[in-house]
Design a protein around this motif. Structure first.
Motif, PDB file in Angstrom:
ATOM      1  N   ILE A 112       0.844  -1.206   0.000  1.00 26.72           N
ATOM      2  CA  ILE A 112       0.000   0.000   0.000  1.00 26.72           C
ATOM      3  C   ILE A 112       0.872   1.247   0.000  1.00 26.72           C
ATOM      4  CG2 ILE A 112      -1.645   1.361   1.339  1.00 26.72           C
ATOM      5  CD1 ILE A 112      -2.741  -1.331   2.398  1.00 26.72           C
ATOM      6  N   SER A 113       0.620   2.146  -0.932  1.00 29.33           N
ATOM      7  CA  SER A 113       1.215   3.478  -0.950  1.00 29.33           C
ATOM      8  C   SER A 113       0.146   4.414  -1.473  1.00 29.33           C
ATOM      9  CB  SER A 113       2.451   3.522  -1.860  1.00 29.33           C
ATOM     10  OG  SER A 113       3.552   2.884  -1.253  1.00 29.33           O
ATOM     11  N   LYS A 114      -0.414   5.225  -0.584  1.00 26.11           N
ATOM     12  CA  LYS A 114      -1.524   6.090  -0.974  1.00 26.11           C
ATOM     13  C   LYS A 114      -1.351   7.493  -0.424  1.00 26.11           C
ATOM     14  CE  LYS A 114      -5.242   2.700  -1.567  1.00 26.11           C
ATOM     15  NZ  LYS A 114      -6.615   2.306  -1.135  1.00 26.11           N
ATOM     16  N   PHE A 115      -1.965   8.433  -1.132  1.00 25.60           N
ATOM     17  CA  PHE A 115      -2.020   9.822  -0.686  1.00 25.60           C
ATOM     18  C   PHE A 115      -3.484  10.234  -0.642  1.00 25.60           C
ATOM     19  CE2 PHE A 115      -1.794  14.482  -1.885  1.00 25.60           C
ATOM     20  CZ  PHE A 115      -1.433  14.893  -0.613  1.00 25.60           C
ATOM     21  N   TYR A 116      -3.945  10.622   0.554  1.00 27.74           N
ATOM     22  CA  TYR A 116      -5.343  10.979   0.746  1.00 27.74           C
ATOM     23  C   TYR A 116      -5.492  12.501   0.866  1.00 27.74           C
ATOM     24  CZ  TYR A 116      -6.155   6.053   2.008  1.00 27.74           C
ATOM     25  OH  TYR A 116      -6.238   4.684   2.003  1.00 27.74           O
ATOM     26  N   ARG A 117      -6.507  13.023   0.192  1.00 23.95           N
ATOM     27  CA  ARG A 117      -6.923  14.413   0.365  1.00 23.95           C
ATOM     28  C   ARG A 117      -8.404  14.432   0.687  1.00 23.95           C
ATOM     29  NH1 ARG A 117      -3.358  18.439  -2.085  1.00 23.95           N
ATOM     30  NH2 ARG A 117      -5.149  19.804  -1.838  1.00 23.95           N
ATOM     31  N   LYS A 118      -8.855  15.557   1.245  1.00 22.27           N
ATOM     32  CA  LYS A 118     -10.266  15.632   1.650  1.00 22.27           C
ATOM     33  C   LYS A 118     -11.217  15.468   0.472  1.00 22.27           C
ATOM     34  CE  LYS A 118     -10.615  20.680   1.447  1.00 22.27           C
ATOM     35  NZ  LYS A 118     -10.952  21.904   2.199  1.00 22.27           N
ATOM     36  N   ASP A 119     -10.761  15.850  -0.716  1.00 28.60           N
ATOM     37  CA  ASP A 119     -11.623  15.725  -1.892  1.00 28.60           C
ATOM     38  C   ASP A 119     -11.725  14.295  -2.386  1.00 28.60           C
ATOM     39  OD1 ASP A 119     -11.972  18.462  -1.825  1.00 28.60           O
ATOM     40  OD2 ASP A 119     -10.330  18.863  -3.224  1.00 28.60           O
ATOM     41  N   ASP A 120     -10.833  13.415  -1.867  1.00 31.08           N
ATOM     42  CA  ASP A 120     -10.801  12.041  -2.364  1.00 31.08           C
ATOM     43  C   ASP A 120     -11.604  11.071  -1.512  1.00 31.08           C
ATOM     44  OD1 ASP A 120      -9.005  12.978  -4.291  1.00 31.08           O
ATOM     45  OD2 ASP A 120      -7.281  12.588  -2.980  1.00 31.08           O
ATOM     46  N   VAL A 121     -11.820  11.411  -0.239  1.00 31.63           N
ATOM     47  CA  VAL A 121     -12.495  10.476   0.661  1.00 31.63           C
ATOM     48  C   VAL A 121     -13.350  11.267   1.652  1.00 31.63           C
ATOM     49  CG1 VAL A 121     -10.440  10.427   2.140  1.00 31.63           C
ATOM     50  CG2 VAL A 121     -12.133   8.603   2.317  1.00 31.63           C
ATOM     51  N   ASP A 122     -14.569  10.832   1.846  1.00 27.98           N
ATOM     52  CA  ASP A 122     -15.524  11.569   2.693  1.00 27.98           C
ATOM     53  C   ASP A 122     -15.079  11.648   4.143  1.00 27.98           C
ATOM     54  OD1 ASP A 122     -17.129  11.984   0.505  1.00 27.98           O
ATOM     55  OD2 ASP A 122     -18.421  10.242   0.905  1.00 27.98           O
ATOM     56  N   ALA A 123     -14.411  10.611   4.634  1.00 24.11           N
ATOM     57  CA  ALA A 123     -14.066  10.559   6.054  1.00 24.11           C
ATOM     58  C   ALA A 123     -12.888  11.452   6.413  1.00 24.11           C
ATOM     59  CB  ALA A 123     -13.767   9.123   6.462  1.00 24.11           C
ATOM     60  N   LEU A 124     -12.225  12.040   5.402  1.00 22.70           N
ATOM     61  CA  LEU A 124     -11.144  12.992   5.672  1.00 22.70           C
ATOM     62  C   LEU A 124     -11.670  14.373   5.302  1.00 22.70           C
ATOM     63  CD1 LEU A 124      -8.161  13.190   6.588  1.00 22.70           C
ATOM     64  CD2 LEU A 124      -7.536  13.199   4.169  1.00 22.70           C
ATOM     65  N   ARG A 125     -11.930  15.205   6.310  1.00 22.76           N
ATOM     66  CA  ARG A 125     -12.617  16.480   6.077  1.00 22.76           C
ATOM     67  C   ARG A 125     -11.663  17.681   6.090  1.00 22.76           C
ATOM     68  NH1 ARG A 125     -15.391  12.889   8.733  1.00 22.76           N
ATOM     69  NH2 ARG A 125     -14.278  13.389  10.651  1.00 22.76           N
ATOM     70  N   SER A 126     -10.370  17.432   6.247  1.00 25.15           N
ATOM     71  CA  SER A 126      -9.372  18.498   6.203  1.00 25.15           C
ATOM     72  C   SER A 126      -8.047  17.910   5.691  1.00 25.15           C
ATOM     73  CB  SER A 126      -9.160  19.102   7.593  1.00 25.15           C
ATOM     74  OG  SER A 126      -8.042  19.980   7.596  1.00 25.15           O
ATOM     75  N   ASP A 127      -7.303  18.719   4.945  1.00 29.89           N
ATOM     76  CA  ASP A 127      -6.001  18.270   4.440  1.00 29.89           C
ATOM     77  C   ASP A 127      -4.870  18.534   5.427  1.00 29.89           C
ATOM     78  OD1 ASP A 127      -6.948  17.282   2.041  1.00 29.89           O
ATOM     79  OD2 ASP A 127      -6.759  19.199   1.004  1.00 29.89           O
ATOM     80  N   ILE A 128      -5.156  19.291   6.495  1.00 25.41           N
ATOM     81  CA  ILE A 128      -4.115  19.611   7.475  1.00 25.41           C
ATOM     82  C   ILE A 128      -4.161  18.567   8.582  1.00 25.41           C
ATOM     83  CG2 ILE A 128      -3.198  21.345   9.048  1.00 25.41           C
ATOM     84  CD1 ILE A 128      -4.602  23.474   7.380  1.00 25.41           C
ATOM     85  N   ILE A 129      -3.142  17.710   8.593  1.00 26.34           N
ATOM     86  CA  ILE A 129      -3.113  16.578   9.527  1.00 26.34           C
ATOM     87  C   ILE A 129      -2.242  16.958  10.726  1.00 26.34           C
ATOM     88  CG2 ILE A 129      -2.721  14.116   9.769  1.00 26.34           C
ATOM     89  CD1 ILE A 129      -4.733  14.911   7.540  1.00 26.34           C
ATOM     90  N   LEU A 130      -2.846  17.088  11.912  1.00 25.84           N
ATOM     91  CA  LEU A 130      -2.154  17.602  13.088  1.00 25.84           C
ATOM     92  C   LEU A 130      -1.596  16.523  14.007  1.00 25.84           C
ATOM     93  CD1 LEU A 130      -4.574  20.485  14.170  1.00 25.84           C
ATOM     94  CD2 LEU A 130      -2.434  20.685  12.903  1.00 25.84           C
ATOM     95  N   SER A 131      -2.231  15.355  14.056  1.00 23.80           N
ATOM     96  CA  SER A 131      -1.815  14.376  15.075  1.00 23.80           C
ATOM     97  C   SER A 131      -2.260  12.968  14.695  1.00 23.80           C
ATOM     98  CB  SER A 131      -2.403  14.754  16.443  1.00 23.80           C
ATOM     99  OG  SER A 131      -3.828  14.813  16.366  1.00 23.80           O
TER     100      SER A 131
END
Length: 923
Positions: A369-388
């Motif tokens: 697995i090698s993936k890059f997730y953005r908020k526009d790609d998956v509903d469960a990720l609602r922000s591109d700024i990953i803090l923790s």
């Protein structure tokens, strides 16, 4: 193992060298044409006795001092000379070899001396300095000659061979010469005798030579390498397969590696003892890699820094710590480059999760697995700024975001799903999640403190329903005594959570009041508090002591991002201006910056792996990438070089040594300077030739006699003094230590004497007073006679048919015509030429200018020229031109007249004007 088999094995090792090994050697800074280089084709790199780096390019000769590229092509007698090689003079100076001429410079004279050594069929290929007979040996396409540096007598010592490279033995008694057609030639300097080892001993012509201990390494045009024992004369082939033509060889004494530069195959580092190799090559996905795989010149300096000249891709030079501080440009198969790393998590089975400002990288090689997730790609990720990140279990990882709440990554299914449905878990800013001894999770957000107990029930604590310090929480930590530490915009607070309700602990010490962004507990149970502007605070486990550390104590900066600890108990402190190593026991700080390989100075808050990783490294999130290093691989002491004065400016002009100034030595070695009274505007440009980033060198300077206090200079390397009084001065400059105290081991001093102006002498003052009285009496006499200048000028034009009104109109017409046609750019412009263009007489033009402006025609035209120079000074397109070049483009025919007229028009010399009103750059 036979040689053939071992060579094949080596080739396979190079071919399949893993990315980590390829990437870990060095990261490189680049210098190209856009930085001031005369050409991106670097034929040779050389370091002179002062430490300057000289670059022979296809188009000219350049010198680099760590700050500026300076062209020296104008010092050649002819317009264009392409240099092939260099040698330091055994006494003082530097020698350059071109195809057909030899040049010498003593660091003083305005031009290079030239010597004709060869003919059209005979080209200079290499130079080497021999202190034994104070000579420079010159390898050519038809043998070897030498020139005595004192008498300048030229003598041929080897009259055959197409020479490619030379090497001087360790005892300086023998010269070893590599040739394409005659093999290896051994020349005894004292006996003037030669010995030959033919090409058939090496399987081809020799293209390069270097030393290894007391022996030699030779490269052939058949891509082979041989070891030559200088005692036994035994020749042994090295088990190295090189697939590309070998262009250059050198030996890295610092790291004990043979450096093999190839034409298209990059740079191979080969350890002769261990027979292991490493490859340094261009990687299009890594901007810090080599800019080209065609390596035309390699030099390793005394500090272990690589200088690599390439074909068509400029100069590459490595950081001061070779390969120690690294930046991961890839996670698995994903290129992360210089992303801003806000958080990261390394789990079991090679799972890596990297949080950035632009999305989430997930790599799990065990599952492919090698993936890059953005908020526009998956509903469960609602922000591109990953803090923790927080591992609920080995297979369930919580992902805290800014403005998008918490997502859950399911490792088994490789899916991002919602964690909880409460509003703040869907839209809040989650800066961290910590777990206490009772398996209660505490979630830090900008809307308060959330508690989730074993039953899964969520409870929120705010300023209104509890005594938490603030609703906006940026950091949290559960210490070894199960106390909760909270960091907010208004400081730090500690809580007893034994009852499940956070109860603030009142301490006798004053906890930090600055914004707190991270906590760390060291091996001795001290808590380290990272604040945004207030430095680093050490709090004892019993809460009875607190010790603050700031920039004045040696920290690189007061804005702390995070802290980690290496096994020996040393702390590593990441800040917004670099990295500090803190030996807590001895209270000693050491800073690391861009010059050490950091991709950027700013580290992100709490983006850190607090403990050492399985492979013995510490990891930090930087604004320009994921930084990691083995703590014990970093050198502990900085490279401290004595500061050199490179240029002195007197009244805006670059100083050139001369007898009348009391100097006949290079500016770099000048100990005193005698100036006349009117030469009282001084400037100094200086560098410490450690080749750090300019921002990493902090200087202290002072001019004793003017101001005895040290002044700090950051991000610049030149200072100026105006209108100095007659007297004796001492200019001093040195590097600053971490606490901005002077490092006297690096100090450079220059004594300056400014002689009094004659009219400051009491005798001459009396003469001047008497002269002034006589002038006043004379003027009074003329006034009584009724002959003021104004009446004379009026009378002068009484008979002219050009009235006062018409002369004013004529002046306006003249000015517009000159500006429109840019006639002032013509260096030979005469009043008769302008009259012919306008269809009027020269007298009418002269009257219009003189009657209205009270100046001459030449003064009138020069005013336009000065304005044009000032205009070009502020134009970035002309920033590479010298002031004299700008003046010549604007119609001035000499440097002297330009400086005199410019100062008359503006009140400043050109250099003063540029510094004061345009910028601090030295054109």
């Amino acid at each position: 193992m036979n040689i053939g088999y071992s060579r094949i094995l080596f080739a396979l090792l190079i071919l399949f060298l893993p990315y980590g090994l390829r990437a870990q050697i060095n990261s490189f800074k680049k210098i190209r044409v856009e930085d001031g280089l005369s050409s991106n084709y670097i034929k040779s790199v050389h370091i002179d006795e002062f430490g300057y780096v000289w670059l022979a390019t296809l188009e000219g000769l350049d010198r680099f001092d760590g700050v500026t590229i300076r062209s020296f092509s104008e010092k050649f007698p002819t317009n264009k000379v392409s240099i092939n090689c260099f040698a330091n003079d055994p006494d003082k100076g530097i020698w350059f070899g071109s195809d057909d001429q030899l040049f010498y410079w003593d660091f003083i004279n305005p031009f290079f001396e030239s010597y004709q050594i060869v003919t059209n069929e005979n080209k200079i290929k290499c130079l080497i300095s021999s202190p034994a007979d104070t000579s420079i040996y010159i390898g050519t396409s038809k043998g070897v000659s030498k020139i005595n540096v004192q008498t300048k007598a030229i003598q041929q010592v080897v009259n055959e061979g197409v020479i490619t490279s030379t090497y001087l033995s360790a005892d300086k008694t023998k010269l070893y010469i590599a040739s394409l057609d005659k093999g290896l030639i051994e020349y005894d300097i004292a006996r003037n005798t030669t010995g030959y080892y033919a090409t058939n001993n090496f399987g081809g012509g020799l293209v390069a030579i270097t030393g290894y201990l007391e022996n030699l390494v030779l490269a052939t045009d058949t891509k082979q390498l041989f070891l030559f024992d200088t005692d036994s004369k035994k020749i042994t082939e090295l088990p190295v397969i090189v697939n590309d033509y070998i262009l250059t060889l050198t030996f890295d004494l610092v790291n004990n590696n043979l450096c093999i530069g190839t034409d298209g195959g990059g740079l191979i580092l080969y350890n002769i003892d261990s027979k292991t190799s490493k490859l340094i090559s261009h990687d299009s996905s890594n901007p810090s890699s080599l800019s080209s795989n065609s390596i035309y010149s390699v030099l390793v300096d005394a500090d272990g820094r690589f200088w690599i000249g390439s074909y068509a891709a400029g100069l590459n030079y490595s950081n001061r710590i070779n390969g120690s501080i690294k930046v991961s440009s890839k996670v698995g198969e994903l290129f992360i480059g210089q992303q801003s790393i806000r958080s990261f998590y390394f789990g079991k089975h090679n799972l890596k999760m990297i949080g950035t400002r632009d999305g989430l990288f997930v790599s799990n090689p065990d599952k492919g697995i090698s993936k890059f997730y953005r908020k526009d790609d998956v509903d469960a990720l609602r922000s591109d700024i990953i803090l923790s990140f927080y591992p609920l279990t080995e297979n369930n990882i919580l992902v805290g975001t800014y403005g998008g709440g918490i997502s859950l990554y399911d490792v088994a299914s490789d899916e991002l799903i919602n964690y909880r449905t409460e509003k703040d878990f869907l839209s809040g800013a989650i800066y961290g999640i910590v777990k206490d001894a009772n398996n209660v999770r505490w979630i830090l957000s900008l809307n308060g403190l959330y508690k989730i107990d074993g039953s899964g029930e969520a409870q929120v604590f705010t300023e209104s329903n509890s005594d938490i310090i603030s609703n906006q929480l940026y950091a949290g930590y559960i210490d070894s005594k199960n106390r909760l530490w909270l960091g907010s915009m208004i400081g730090t607070a500690i809580y007893d959570i034994s009852t499940g309700i956070p109860k603030r602990i009142v301490t006798a010490i004053g906890l930090p009041l600055d914004k707190t962004v991270a906590f760390f507990e060291d091996s001795k149970s001290n808590i380290w508090v990272s604040t945004e502007k207030g430095g680093l605070d050490q709090v004892s486990s019993d809460l009875n002591k607190i010790q603050a550390y700031k920039q004045t104590d040696g920290l690189v900066n007061n804005s702390i991002s995070s802290v980690a600890e290496s096994p020996e108990g040393v702390l590593w402190v990441a800040t917004l201006k670099g990295l500090s190593r803190f030996d807590v026991e001895h209270k000693v700080f050491q800073s690391y910056s861009l010059s050490d390989g950091l991709p950027g100075l700013a580290f992100n808050p709490n983006a850190v792996m607090n403990s050492i990783s399985e492979d013995g490294q510490l990891w930090f999130g930087n604004e320009k990438g994921l930084v990691h290093f083995q703590p014990d691989s970093l050198i502990k002491d900085p490279i401290r070089k004595k500061v050199l004065i490179t240029d002195i400016f007197v009244n805006g002009n670059r100083f050139i040594a001369s007898d009348e100034k009391g100097a006949k030595e290079p500016v770099e070695e000048l100990s005193y300077l005698n100036l006349k009274g009117a030469e009282n505007n001084l400037g100094f440009r200086f560098v410490a030739l450690n080749y750090y980033a300019q921002s990493d060198n902090v200087y202290l300077y002072r001019l004793k006699g003017e101001d005895d206090n040290w002044k700090v200079l950051k991000g610049d390397n030149q200072v100026f003094y105006q209108s100095l009084k007659a007297g004796k001065y001492v200019f001093e400059v040195c590097l600053a230590k971490g606490n901005e105290s002077p490092d006297l081991n690096t100090i450079r001093q220059l004594k300056v004497t400014i002689s009094p102006v004659f009219y400051r002498n009491p005798f001459w003052q009396a003469v001047i007073v008497l002269a002034v009285l006589l002038i006043i009496l004379w003027m009074g006499y003329n006034i009584k006679k009724g002959k003021p200048k104004e009446k004379e000028e009026t009378k002068k034009y009484e008979s002219s048919r050009l009235t006062s009104e018409k002369s004013q109109a004529m002046l306006e017409k003249i000015s517009q015509f000159i500006i429109q046609k840019e006639l002032y750019l013509n260096v030979d412009l005469k009043i008769a030429d302008l009259a012919k263009e306008l269809g009027c007489s020269s007298n009418e033009i002269s009257q219009s200018i003189n009657q209205n402006l009270h100046i001459t025609f030449n003064e009138f035209i020069n005013g336009f020229r000065v304005k044009k120079v000032i205009e070009l000074m502020g134009n970035p397109e002309y920033s590479k031109f010298t002031l004299v070049a700008l003046a010549q483009n604007c119609g001035f025919n000499s440097k002297t007249s330009f400086y005199r007229i410019f100062k008359k028009e503006t009140g400043y010399t050109p250099a003063e004007y540029h510094k004061r009103f345009i910028s601090k750059e030295d054109l």
